[in-house]
Design a protein around this motif. Structure first.
Motif, PDB file in Angstrom:
ATOM      1  N   MET A   1       0.843  -1.173   0.000  1.00  0.00           N
ATOM      2  CA  MET A   1       0.000   0.000   0.000  1.00  0.00           C
ATOM      3  C   MET A   1       0.892   1.242   0.000  1.00  0.00           C
ATOM      4  N   LEU A   2       0.516   2.201  -0.811  1.00  0.00           N
ATOM      5  CA  LEU A   2       1.179   3.500  -0.812  1.00  0.00           C
ATOM      6  C   LEU A   2       0.259   4.491  -0.127  1.00  0.00           C
ATOM      7  N   TYR A   3       0.716   5.042   0.967  1.00  0.00           N
ATOM      8  CA  TYR A   3      -0.020   6.095   1.658  1.00  0.00           C
ATOM      9  C   TYR A   3       0.559   7.428   1.209  1.00  0.00           C
ATOM     10  N   THR A   4      -0.315   8.383   0.931  1.00  0.00           N
ATOM     11  CA  THR A   4       0.138   9.735   0.618  1.00  0.00           C
ATOM     12  C   THR A   4      -0.433  10.673   1.670  1.00  0.00           C
ATOM     13  N   LEU A   5       0.429  11.460   2.267  1.00  0.00           N
ATOM     14  CA  LEU A   5       0.016  12.426   3.277  1.00  0.00           C
ATOM     15  C   LEU A   5       0.197  13.813   2.687  1.00  0.00           C
ATOM     16  N   SER A   6      -0.917  14.483   2.436  1.00  0.00           N
ATOM     17  CA  SER A   6      -0.854  15.804   1.806  1.00  0.00           C
ATOM     18  C   SER A   6      -1.248  16.935   2.756  1.00  0.00           C
ATOM     19  N   ARG A   7      -1.644  16.577   3.960  1.00  0.00           N
ATOM     20  CA  ARG A   7      -2.002  17.597   4.953  1.00  0.00           C
ATOM     21  C   ARG A   7      -0.986  17.586   6.087  1.00  0.00           C
ATOM     22  N   SER A   8      -0.917  18.677   6.798  1.00  0.00           N
ATOM     23  CA  SER A   8      -0.028  18.756   7.945  1.00  0.00           C
ATOM     24  C   SER A   8      -0.328  17.602   8.896  1.00  0.00           C
ATOM     25  N   PRO A   9       0.701  16.997   9.477  1.00  0.00           N
ATOM     26  CA  PRO A   9       0.462  15.912  10.421  1.00  0.00           C
ATOM     27  C   PRO A   9      -0.282  16.391  11.674  1.00  0.00           C
ATOM     28  N   TYR A  10      -0.328  17.708  11.857  1.00  0.00           N
ATOM     29  CA  TYR A  10      -1.037  18.277  12.996  1.00  0.00           C
ATOM     30  C   TYR A  10      -2.495  18.562  12.674  1.00  0.00           C
ATOM     31  N   ALA A  11      -2.900  18.310  11.414  1.00  0.00           N
ATOM     32  CA  ALA A  11      -4.275  18.566  10.979  1.00  0.00           C
ATOM     33  C   ALA A  11      -4.946  17.307  10.439  1.00  0.00           C
ATOM     34  N   CYS A  12      -4.407  16.145  10.793  1.00  0.00           N
ATOM     35  CA  CYS A  12      -5.007  14.888  10.340  1.00  0.00           C
ATOM     36  C   CYS A  12      -4.790  13.822  11.410  1.00  0.00           C
ATOM     37  N   ASP A  13      -5.372  12.671  11.201  1.00  0.00           N
ATOM     38  CA  ASP A  13      -5.260  11.575  12.166  1.00  0.00           C
ATOM     39  C   ASP A  13      -4.081  10.676  11.790  1.00  0.00           C
ATOM     40  N   LEU A  14      -2.888  11.168  12.031  1.00  0.00           N
ATOM     41  CA  LEU A  14      -1.675  10.439  11.690  1.00  0.00           C
ATOM     42  C   LEU A  14      -1.576   9.133  12.474  1.00  0.00           C
ATOM     43  N   ALA A  15      -2.089   9.132  13.692  1.00  0.00           N
ATOM     44  CA  ALA A  15      -2.041   7.909  14.510  1.00  0.00           C
ATOM     45  C   ALA A  15      -2.788   6.765  13.823  1.00  0.00           C
ATOM     46  N   SER A  16      -3.917   7.061  13.206  1.00  0.00           N
ATOM     47  CA  SER A  16      -4.678   6.028  12.494  1.00  0.00           C
ATOM     48  C   SER A  16      -3.909   5.508  11.282  1.00  0.00           C
ATOM     49  N   LEU A  17      -3.267   6.410  10.566  1.00  0.00           N
ATOM     50  CA  LEU A  17      -2.456   5.987   9.428  1.00  0.00           C
ATOM     51  C   LEU A  17      -1.374   5.013   9.892  1.00  0.00           C
ATOM     52  N   LEU A  18      -0.693   5.351  10.973  1.00  0.00           N
ATOM     53  CA  LEU A  18       0.400   4.518  11.454  1.00  0.00           C
ATOM     54  C   LEU A  18      -0.100   3.178  11.987  1.00  0.00           C
ATOM     55  N   LYS A  88       5.097   0.198  -7.904  1.00  0.00           N
ATOM     56  CA  LYS A  88       5.475  -0.759  -6.855  1.00  0.00           C
ATOM     57  C   LYS A  88       4.292  -1.092  -5.950  1.00  0.00           C
ATOM     58  N   GLN A  89       3.508  -0.070  -5.612  1.00  0.00           N
ATOM     59  CA  GLN A  89       2.381  -0.218  -4.680  1.00  0.00           C
ATOM     60  C   GLN A  89       1.088   0.108  -5.444  1.00  0.00           C
ATOM     61  N   PRO A  90       0.444  -0.877  -6.072  1.00  0.00           N
ATOM     62  CA  PRO A  90      -0.746  -0.598  -6.894  1.00  0.00           C
ATOM     63  C   PRO A  90      -1.939  -0.063  -6.096  1.00  0.00           C
ATOM     64  N   GLN A  91      -1.976  -0.321  -4.797  1.00  0.00           N
ATOM     65  CA  GLN A  91      -3.046   0.239  -3.973  1.00  0.00           C
ATOM     66  C   GLN A  91      -2.545   1.506  -3.290  1.00  0.00           C
ATOM     67  N   GLN A  92      -3.428   2.509  -3.234  1.00  0.00           N
ATOM     68  CA  GLN A  92      -3.045   3.779  -2.650  1.00  0.00           C
ATOM     69  C   GLN A  92      -4.148   4.279  -1.741  1.00  0.00           C
ATOM     70  N   MET A  93      -3.724   4.929  -0.645  1.00  0.00           N
ATOM     71  CA  MET A  93      -4.673   5.561   0.271  1.00  0.00           C
ATOM     72  C   MET A  93      -4.177   6.968   0.569  1.00  0.00           C
TER      73      MET A  93
END
Length: 95
Positions: A1-18, A88-93
């Protein structure tokens, strides 16, 4: 899986991503998400501890004037390498 983070880590739920990430997954920091790559932050420590390949788009790091403050633990890549990650990572979130 390829995760893309486009928002500030202080303005999203980074803990859930991790919590969702698994070994072999990759994370690309882009747009305001590159703030997560600043050296000396608790966010960076969490990213380094995660089982992720860590990348950041060079143009976004440069556009925000963060080059001198950006961690060397994160690979700074261009658009060609971004495309390679999507192959490399055909699935993306997106976060």
């Amino acid at each position: 899986m390829l995760y893309t983070l486009s928002r500030s880590p202080y303005a999203c739920d980074l803990a859930s991503l991790l919590l969702t990430a698994r070994s072999g997954d990759d994370l690309l920091l882009m747009q305001d998400g590159v703030i997560a790559g600043l050296t000396g932050t608790s966010v960076l420590k969490k990213l380094i501890a995660a089982p992720l390949g860590l990348y950041a788009l060079d143009v976004d790091v440069a556009a925000r004037g963060l080059i001198a403050h950006f961690s060397d633990k994160i690979a700074v890549i261009g658009y060609n390498e971004f495309v390679a990650l999507t192959v490399k990572q055909p699935q993306q979130m997106a976060w």
